[in-house]
Design an enzyme around this catalytic site. Structure first.
Site, PDB file in Angstrom:
ATOM      1  CD  GLU A 176      -3.058  -1.229   2.070  1.00  0.00           C
ATOM      2  OE1 GLU A 176      -3.485  -0.129   2.416  1.00  0.00           O
ATOM      3  OE2 GLU A 176      -3.661  -2.282   2.298  1.00  0.00           O
TER       4      GLU A 176
HETATM    5  C1  LIG Z   1      -6.451  -5.656   1.700  1.00  0.00           C
HETATM    6  N1  LIG Z   1      -5.934  -4.635   2.570  1.00  0.00           N
HETATM    7  C2  LIG Z   1      -6.722  -3.770   3.190  1.00  0.00           C
HETATM    8  O1  LIG Z   1      -7.928  -3.779   3.037  1.00  0.00           O
HETATM    9  N2  LIG Z   1      -6.104  -2.859   4.007  1.00  0.00           N
HETATM   10  C3  LIG Z   1      -6.875  -1.968   4.717  1.00  0.00           C
HETATM   11  N3  LIG Z   1      -8.120  -1.988   4.711  1.00  0.00           N
HETATM   12  N4  LIG Z   1      -6.231  -1.021   5.439  1.00  0.00           N
HETATM   13  C4  LIG Z   1      -6.933  -0.049   6.115  1.00  0.00           C
HETATM   14  C5  LIG Z   1      -6.801   1.265   5.722  1.00  0.00           C
HETATM   15  C6  LIG Z   1      -7.507   2.245   6.394  1.00  0.00           C
HETATM   16  C7  LIG Z   1      -8.361   1.930   7.444  1.00  0.00           C
HETATM   17  C8  LIG Z   1      -8.508   0.609   7.818  1.00  0.00           C
HETATM   18  C9  LIG Z   1      -7.807  -0.393   7.156  1.00  0.00           C
END
Ligand SMILES: CNC(=O)NC(=N)Nc1ccccc1
Length: 314
Positions: free
Chosen positions: A152
């Site tokens: 990410e």
């Molecule tokens: C597959 N990975 C994710 O879904 N990561 C994710 N949801 N990270 C996140 C970012 C912001 C708030 C909560 C979780």
């Protein structure tokens, strides 16, 4: 059609077998390897929330003693689940690969430490003295079924090299299937995984159609923005593996993602049905972030995860 969930983060999660006993989930991504190697020989770090027992392999940030996980993966396998180890996550540190040599090292580390156990190159009782001659086995002799890339941050250099190296390892175990998956954000091109998707073979792409405005599943419900499943189909068709399956990634509860991105089951149903109809060959299912949130989000007497599985089965 399959339901994929992430599991492994958070202070109050049930152990993996609690989820593998449920029929609503087919693929489980164990998150995360959250510290990437900075150079060849550097040992990655891991975080599995409240699991394991707080011990690290000496001289590393790699969790040792993850007994709940090495005990439960065989239960998941016996229940027919596919279990992948996820690399990255929202809180990963140092997510970028400085060069191809480090990318190749990272792939070898993941394969020898978490893939099929090879006593000639890995040790079940690894200590730092063995650093130069053997790999540790965080889940002992238990092998995962492949690797998920939830990258990410920090750009996409090196992931195609990593995945091609993993594919090279996979090809040397012909009697067993291994998988590669990725979780890009919905804006195209995805800065982290776009290059890898174009230049290395994925089996599953689960797009995070949440946390990004303008292309989210919530935009489809609200009639705003531009939910871009069609464009992601084109990305896959132009990719190194045009046969990869595309999953709709959704938050499993109101609080599992940033505010405003959650879809109730009744909001998700027409979206899912539209794209099953439109792309029967490419549509792979739904990915949920994440297992515990889905388990705790009961709607009409079923967990959110069960609600989604029912929509896929209809
Ligand atoms: C597959 N990975 C994710 O879904 N990561 C994710 N949801 N990270 C996140 C970012 C912001 C708030 C909560 C979780």
């Amino acid at each position: 059609n399959n339901v994929a969930v992430y599991w492994g983060q958070g202070p109050n999660q049930d152990r993996l077998s609690h989820f593998c006993e449920q029929t609503s989930m087919d693929i489980i991504n164990i998150g995360f390897i959250n510290e990437f190697p900075r150079f060849v020989g550097d040992i990655p770090g891991s975080n599995f929330g409240n699991q394991c027992d707080g011990n690290l392999f000496e001289g590393t940030n790699l969790l040792n003693g993850c007994h709940q996980i090495w005990e439960d993966i065989p239960i998941c396998k016996a229940a027919g689940k596919t279990v992948l180890l996820s690399i990255g996550g929202a809180t990963a540190t140092g997510e970028s690969l400085p060069d191809d040599a480090t990318a190749t090292w990272f792939a070898d580390f993941l394969w020898y430490s978490f893939g099929p156990y090879n006593p000639l190159i890995a040790s079940l009782s690894w200590t730092e003295e063995l650093l130069a001659t053997a790999f540790p086995r965080p889940f002992l002799d238990i092998s995962v079924d492949g690797f998920d890339f939830d990258v990410e941050h920090n750009g996409g250099a090196g992931y195609a090299t990593m995945i091609n190296r993993l594919r090279w390892h996979f090809d040397r175990v012909p009697d067993r299937r291994f998988y590669i998956s990725g979780a890009p954000q919905c804006p195209i091109p995805d800065a982290q995984l776009g290059d890898a998707i174009a230049n290395s073979e994925f089996d599953f792409i689960w797009v995070q159609w949440y946390n990004s405005n303008g292309c989210s599943a919530a935009d489809w419900v609200d009639g705003t923005g531009e939910f871009n499943f069609d464009e992601w189909v084109d990305v896959i068709k132009d990719s190194a593996n045009p046969d990869a399956k595309l999953f709709i990634g959704l938050p499993a509860s109101e609080t599992a993602a940033n505010a405003g991105f959650y879809l109730t089951p009744e909001e998700a149903q027409p979206l899912i049905e539209t794209y099953i109809e439109k792309y029967p060959d490419t549509f792979g299912g739904v990915m949920l972030w994440e297992a515990t949130a889905g388990d705790n989000n009961v709607v009409n007497g079923l967990t959110y995860t069960e609600n989604i599985k029912e929509i896929l089965y209809e």
